[in-house]
Design a protein around this motif. Structure first.
Motif, PDB file in Angstrom:
ATOM      1  N   GLY A 184      22.444 -21.125  46.067  1.00 35.81           N
ATOM      2  CA  GLY A 184      23.262 -20.093  45.418  1.00 35.81           C
ATOM      3  C   GLY A 184      24.250 -20.737  44.465  1.00 35.81           C
ATOM      4  N   ASP A 185      25.287 -19.992  44.075  1.00 33.57           N
ATOM      5  CA  ASP A 185      26.234 -20.456  43.055  1.00 33.57           C
ATOM      6  C   ASP A 185      26.847 -21.803  43.417  1.00 33.57           C
ATOM      7  OD1 ASP A 185      25.871 -18.157  41.582  1.00 33.57           O
ATOM      8  OD2 ASP A 185      27.512 -17.095  42.576  1.00 33.57           O
TER       9      ASP A 185
ATOM     10  N   VAL B   5      29.108 -21.767  47.028  1.00 33.16           N
ATOM     11  CA  VAL B   5      30.204 -21.014  47.628  1.00 33.16           C
ATOM     12  C   VAL B   5      30.095 -21.079  49.147  1.00 33.16           C
ATOM     13  CG1 VAL B   5      31.298 -18.754  47.815  1.00 33.16           C
ATOM     14  CG2 VAL B   5      30.361 -19.476  45.625  1.00 33.16           C
ATOM     15  N   LYS B   6      28.883 -20.949  49.662  1.00 33.46           N
ATOM     16  CA  LYS B   6      28.714 -20.858  51.117  1.00 33.46           C
ATOM     17  C   LYS B   6      28.312 -22.148  51.821  1.00 33.46           C
ATOM     18  CE  LYS B   6      28.257 -17.726  53.870  1.00 33.46           C
ATOM     19  NZ  LYS B   6      29.436 -16.984  54.223  1.00 33.46           N
TER      20      LYS B   6
ATOM     21  N   LYS C 269      19.066 -11.881  49.506  1.00 28.47           N
ATOM     22  CA  LYS C 269      18.769 -13.016  50.369  1.00 28.47           C
ATOM     23  C   LYS C 269      19.307 -12.641  51.751  1.00 28.47           C
ATOM     24  CE  LYS C 269      19.463 -17.134  48.555  1.00 28.47           C
ATOM     25  NZ  LYS C 269      20.294 -18.288  48.112  1.00 28.47           N
TER      26      LYS C 269
ATOM     27  N   VAL D 136      23.158 -11.692  52.494  1.00 30.90           N
ATOM     28  CA  VAL D 136      24.291 -12.576  52.189  1.00 30.90           C
ATOM     29  C   VAL D 136      24.629 -12.474  50.704  1.00 30.90           C
ATOM     30  CG1 VAL D 136      22.862 -14.646  51.872  1.00 30.90           C
ATOM     31  CG2 VAL D 136      25.262 -14.892  52.483  1.00 30.90           C
ATOM     32  N   GLN D 137      23.612 -12.217  49.889  1.00 36.09           N
ATOM     33  CA  GLN D 137      23.868 -12.013  48.459  1.00 36.09           C
ATOM     34  C   GLN D 137      22.677 -11.315  47.805  1.00 36.09           C
ATOM     35  OE1 GLN D 137      23.946 -16.257  46.898  1.00 36.09           O
ATOM     36  NE2 GLN D 137      22.281 -15.392  45.692  1.00 36.09           N
TER      37      GLN D 137
ATOM     38  N   GLY E 274      24.179 -12.849  43.258  1.00 35.64           N
ATOM     39  CA  GLY E 274      24.953 -14.086  43.347  1.00 35.64           C
ATOM     40  C   GLY E 274      26.365 -13.775  43.810  1.00 35.64           C
ATOM     41  N   ILE E 275      26.918 -14.642  44.656  1.00 30.02           N
ATOM     42  CA  ILE E 275      28.208 -14.350  45.286  1.00 30.02           C
ATOM     43  C   ILE E 275      29.317 -14.177  44.240  1.00 30.02           C
ATOM     44  CG2 ILE E 275      30.009 -15.277  46.811  1.00 30.02           C
ATOM     45  CD1 ILE E 275      27.765 -16.577  48.473  1.00 30.02           C
ATOM     46  N   ILE E 276      29.346 -15.062  43.245  1.00 27.03           N
ATOM     47  CA  ILE E 276      30.438 -15.010  42.264  1.00 27.03           C
ATOM     48  C   ILE E 276      30.362 -13.723  41.435  1.00 27.03           C
ATOM     49  CG2 ILE E 276      31.437 -16.143  40.227  1.00 27.03           C
ATOM     50  CD1 ILE E 276      30.599 -18.843  41.494  1.00 27.03           C
ATOM     51  N   GLU E 277      29.147 -13.382  41.008  1.00 25.22           N
ATOM     52  CA  GLU E 277      28.963 -12.155  40.214  1.00 25.22           C
ATOM     53  C   GLU E 277      29.353 -10.921  41.034  1.00 25.22           C
ATOM     54  OE1 GLU E 277      25.260 -12.071  38.001  1.00 25.22           O
ATOM     55  OE2 GLU E 277      25.185  -9.887  38.255  1.00 25.22           O
TER      56      GLU E 277
ATOM     57  N   LEU F 124      27.377 -10.361  52.357  1.00 29.97           N
ATOM     58  CA  LEU F 124      28.373 -10.985  53.230  1.00 29.97           C
ATOM     59  C   LEU F 124      29.092 -12.145  52.552  1.00 29.97           C
ATOM     60  CD1 LEU F 124      26.551 -11.190  56.698  1.00 29.97           C
ATOM     61  CD2 LEU F 124      28.221  -9.508  55.925  1.00 29.97           C
ATOM     62  N   GLY F 125      28.420 -12.833  51.628  1.00 30.58           N
ATOM     63  CA  GLY F 125      29.032 -13.956  50.922  1.00 30.58           C
ATOM     64  C   GLY F 125      30.254 -13.513  50.141  1.00 30.58           C
TER      65      GLY F 125
END
Lengths: 127, 359
Positions: free
Chosen positions: A36-37, A62-63, B16, B27-28, B31-34, B225-226
């Motif tokens: 991920g990011d 991030v995770k 995901k 969890v995403q 993407g977590i940041i977006e 969840l991220g």
């Protein structure tokens, strides 16, 4: 999932390309997607000697925190400085601008222990 | 493994999926940041159906609730929500939860997914002390959808008849969302304007889709969840299992505002009172990294080489574009502005204690 033909792959999802004596090492498309990011990268110092499959750095998303390992025994000749400020380059272009280190190989025969793109592709399917 | 009633929706959206306790949760998505930025700037849609809901009713309902939680539920009006830790006799935290006053003599507790079995055992054990109280686990009945972000009111309003623009923070209404019975509360875990919608499981997918469509042009994104974790961390909201657990008490967790010593007996009162009088040994503080490095749960905190604490939560903060964390630090070292070192892979990396929340 992209797996370019001219690269060698490890089971830990690193790749290495060879240009004369110089190798370039990065992580695969699959690895960056799993992470991920990506927001942080730690790389070795230049001239550091590394054994095959030795840990040489850390990539954090991030995770998750993930170690990266060298595909071959080598000496580090260059690190990708742009990743310090733009770790997201690994997500955006894992086989190009997102490379991690350049190395001088100690023993080219170690490449035979790695997977080619066809083998890596079936390895991914089996995971 | 358990799946929420929205599981297929998550798969269709390309999420995901990870194992979260007994649950398979997204969890995403993109993407977590977006997703994080969508919640701060527009809105995000979360599946929180894994949370547990426990209905407490009967003449002694309030008495049981008051015994269980450290906060005071006696002044609650119907339609109100409060946040509270629930403690053991020794002051350790069983769980942190929300209490909804549904009616006089009827309360709903919303508890953490991973704690439901343990919580129910504890709640039922305490219920034995009272004659007229019923405890019913409704976790299998409800789905929970959280719509969070500055545009959440606009989006939810477009599929509701009732005007909820006046709904206050920590209040709820029993209402209909697109004709479906639901509890809609102005609560959430992101620190943004937002709503949580409790509804019957079988109806959840249609409302989920409708909200996504209603918010599509406004920038609403499904969020996993991220992002939930980075969003709550920036607001310094505790995560059970990370920042608080059975070995921590509400006072050191900086939750003194949720402990009402003036109410009659409650679980943990005696021990917590002792802690209050003696003063806390350590305190949950927020810190920002001054040097490169991401703090993670369990990393040691040092001052002049001495270990003085431990990181409980840490992450990259998308809103601040820096790395932040929460940590228990021994008393004497917790003042705002103090420099500390986080031990990251055997290296001491400089950080600074800051005010909470981070944003």
């Amino acid at each position: 999932m992209s797996t370019p033909n001219d690269l060698y792959y490890t089971e830990n999802h690193e790749w290495i390309s060879l240009d004369g004596e110089e190798g370039v090492v990065g992580i695969t498309e699959h690895a960056q997607e799993e992470l991920g990011d990506i927001v942080y990268v730690e790389l070795p110092t230049i001239d550091e000697g590394l054994d095959q499959f030795e840990e040489f750095g850390v990539i954090e998303s991030v995770k998750a925190v993930s170690d990266v390992f060298t595909p071959v025994s080598c000496v580090v000749t260059e690190i990708n400085e742009s990743l310090m400020d733009q770790p997201e380059l690994i997500n955006e272009d894992p086989y190009g601008d997102g490379w991690l280190i350049k190395v001088e190989l100690k023993d080219k025969s170690e490449l035979d222990e790695l997977m080619d793109s066809t083998e890596y592709k079936s390895f991914l399917e089996g995971e | 493994m358990k799946k929420t009633s929205l599981y297929d929706e998550h798969l269709n959206l390309g999420a995901k999926i990870i194992n979260f306790g007994k649950w398979q949760m997204p969890v995403q998505y993109s993407g977590i940041i977006e997703e994080h930025k969508a919640v701060r700037n527009a809105a995000g849609l979360f599946d929180a159906s894994h949370m547990g809901e426990v209905l407490i009713s009967g003449q002694d309902a309030l008495n049981l609730v008051q015994r269980l939680i450290t906060n005071d539920a006696s002044q609650m009006k119907v339609g109100k929500v409060i946040y509270s830790p629930m403690c053991y006799e020794d002051g350790g935290i069983v769980d942190d939860l929300l209490v909804y006053k549904l009616e006089d003599g009827q309360y709903m507790m919303v508890i953490n997914a991973s704690n439901t079995t343990k919580d129910l055992r504890w709640i039922n054990k305490n219920a034995e002390l009272f004659e007229n109280v019923d405890v019913v686990d409704k976790s299998g009945y409800y789905a929970l959808i959280a719509l969070q972000g500055p545009l959440s009111l606009q989006i939810i309003s477009s599929i509701m008849d009732k005007d909820i623009s006046d709904l206050k923070y920590y209040s709820f209404v029993n209402t209909k969302v697109n004709g479906i019975d639901a509890i809609v509360s102005r609560t959430g875990y992101t620190g943004e304007l937002g709503f949580e919608i409790y509804l019957q499981k079988g109806k959840a997918a249609s409302i989920w889709r409708m909200l996504l469509e209603a918010g599509n042009e406004k920038g609403l994104k499904p969020a996993g969840l991220g992002a939930r974790d980075t969003l709550r961390l920036e607001k310094a909201m505790c995560l059970y299992g990370n920042d608080i657990d059975e070995t921590t008490n509400p006072l050191e967790a900086d939750l003194a505002w949720t402990v009402e010593f003036s109410k009659e007996d409650f679980n943990g009162k005696k021990e917590l009172k002792k802690v209050k009088e003696a003063g806390i040994d350590r305190k949950l503080v927020g810190f920002v990294m001054s040097e490169r490095g991401i703090p993670r749960h369990g990393y040691e905190i040092k001052v002049e080489g001495e270990v003085v604490g431990e990181v409980t939560s840490g992450s990259y903060s998308p809103s601040l574009d820096s790395n932040i964390g929460l940590a228990y630090i021994d008393k004497g070292y917790t003042s705002i502005g103090r420099e500390i070192d986080i031990s990251i892979r055997k290296r001491d990396v400089n950080a600074k204690i800051v005010e909470k929340p981070f944003i």
